[in-house]
Design an enzyme around this catalytic site. Sequence first.
Site, short mmCIF file in Angstrom:
data_model
loop_
_atom_site.label_atom_id
_atom_site.label_comp_id
_atom_site.label_asym_id
_atom_site.label_seq_id
_atom_site.Cartn_x
_atom_site.Cartn_y
_atom_site.Cartn_z
N LYS A 1 54.22 77.99 76.50
CA LYS A 1 52.99 78.71 76.21
C LYS A 1 51.95 77.74 75.65
O LYS A 1 52.31 76.76 75.03
CB LYS A 1 53.25 79.84 75.20
CG LYS A 1 54.38 80.79 75.57
CD LYS A 1 54.03 81.70 76.72
CE LYS A 1 55.17 82.70 76.99
NZ LYS A 1 54.84 83.63 78.08
N HIS B 1 62.42 84.70 88.86
CA HIS B 1 61.61 85.57 88.00
C HIS B 1 61.30 86.86 88.76
O HIS B 1 61.17 86.85 89.98
CB HIS B 1 60.31 84.87 87.60
CG HIS B 1 59.65 85.52 86.42
ND1 HIS B 1 58.91 86.68 86.54
CD2 HIS B 1 59.61 85.19 85.11
CE1 HIS B 1 58.45 87.03 85.34
NE2 HIS B 1 58.87 86.15 84.46
#
Length: 475
Positions: free
Chosen positions: A175, A294
Amino acid sequence: MIFAKKTEAAGFKAGVKDYRLTYYTPDYKVKDTDILAAFRVTPQPGVPPEEAAAAVAAESSTGTWTTVWTDGLTSLDRYKGRCYFIETFEGQKDNQFICYIAYPLDLFEEGSVTNLFTSIVGNVFGFKALRAIRLEDLRIPVAYVKTFEGPPHGIQVERDKLNKYGRALLGCTIKPKLGLSAKNYGRAVYEGLRGGLDFTKDDENVNSQPFMRWRDRFLFVAEAIYKSQSETGEVKGHYLNATAGTSEEVLKRAECAKELGVPIVMHDFLTGGFTTNTSLSKYCRESGLLLHIHRAMHAVVDRQKNHGIHFRVLAKTLRLSGGDHLHSGTVVGKLEGDKDVTLGFVDLMRDDYVELDRSRGIYFTQDWASMGGVIPVASGGIHVWHMPALVDIFGDDACLQFGGGTLGHPWGNAPGAVANRVALEACIKIRNQGQNVLREGGNALREATKWSPELAAACEVWKEIKFEFDTIDTI
């Protein structure tokens, strides 16, 4: 007129007849080779359950809205789908029911999830006679399972490649997910890996944007992997997202990852598509790359209780298509996930044989034969205080992925990774001693804070953080 006479002589009677006259067969005996589907159906007012269920069977197999003369050129009895059972619920205001449909194996192309879904969840989901329809579960017969190669490697081979046993794997999503340069991104990867993580990860929407082109990211991440491995003596990895705008570009990026010598790549299987995913899985198997999957976009398809496709079906079809990891929810984090439901599809991802268990939403017994398992990935809003619950829920064959729970540590990425590794090891230790990790895990973490300042800081930062909302999708 000539054609009319011939048609009449052939016994063809044009017109429309009820679906249930052909496709509702309650006396049918299910075959071992049939693909079975359980649909949750909400019919329009006035549509009988038998007609609605038969319409689903017809429109997802050989039927259409009217009788056609070419029906006489084939054997409908051999190829048609059949509704063989309807399960109703007392007190349902909208007349909702579960219908069970059997499809002959010959209706489906071997080794093609794309064809499987095109048939079973194609036009029927827009059928006017239905207010809503949801595919709750599929039974994939062994005869069809064996036409797929499945995960590139499977759980045991991955553990052998990593040389890591007896605990869950630890990961972290880098992040901010967007905006970092490739060099700064590589630094964030290095800090997490050297701190004790097994993997770091591209976020699902990191592809090849102007601020960080894919090749630059791959190069800096590879450098971070090799540097952290040399310092720690452990095998490390980063899920390099190979998802791209074309299948050719996906394989090109995977080939670059192979040439760099990294252990794993990643794909967004729903947005990327099943055909591309299966091709990438085959390449990874041949190249020795692990494949992390994912599930971006899944909640668009699976979150509504009355319409769509349940995630357990997506998990099953991903296992067929191929993937070594698949995001599965956390139960305890920020994302949707009922515990019993989650445990049900986690078993379907990992185990060789799963019995019917309606208490966990499993409608059919599933035999995977020799197909390898998929490691569930718990990710989304988790931190060190969740570790006891995660160890209790997922056990060892899982990847616990702390994004903000690593990078949000007040001392930085590496101390955040240390805190998570210490928390995991503390929980594994008491579990192996025979203690109840769910009950005693908190005390184990507090004890570990006495000698791990990194864990102490993490416990202090996230001691009040909870995500307590009612789950929408329940049994």
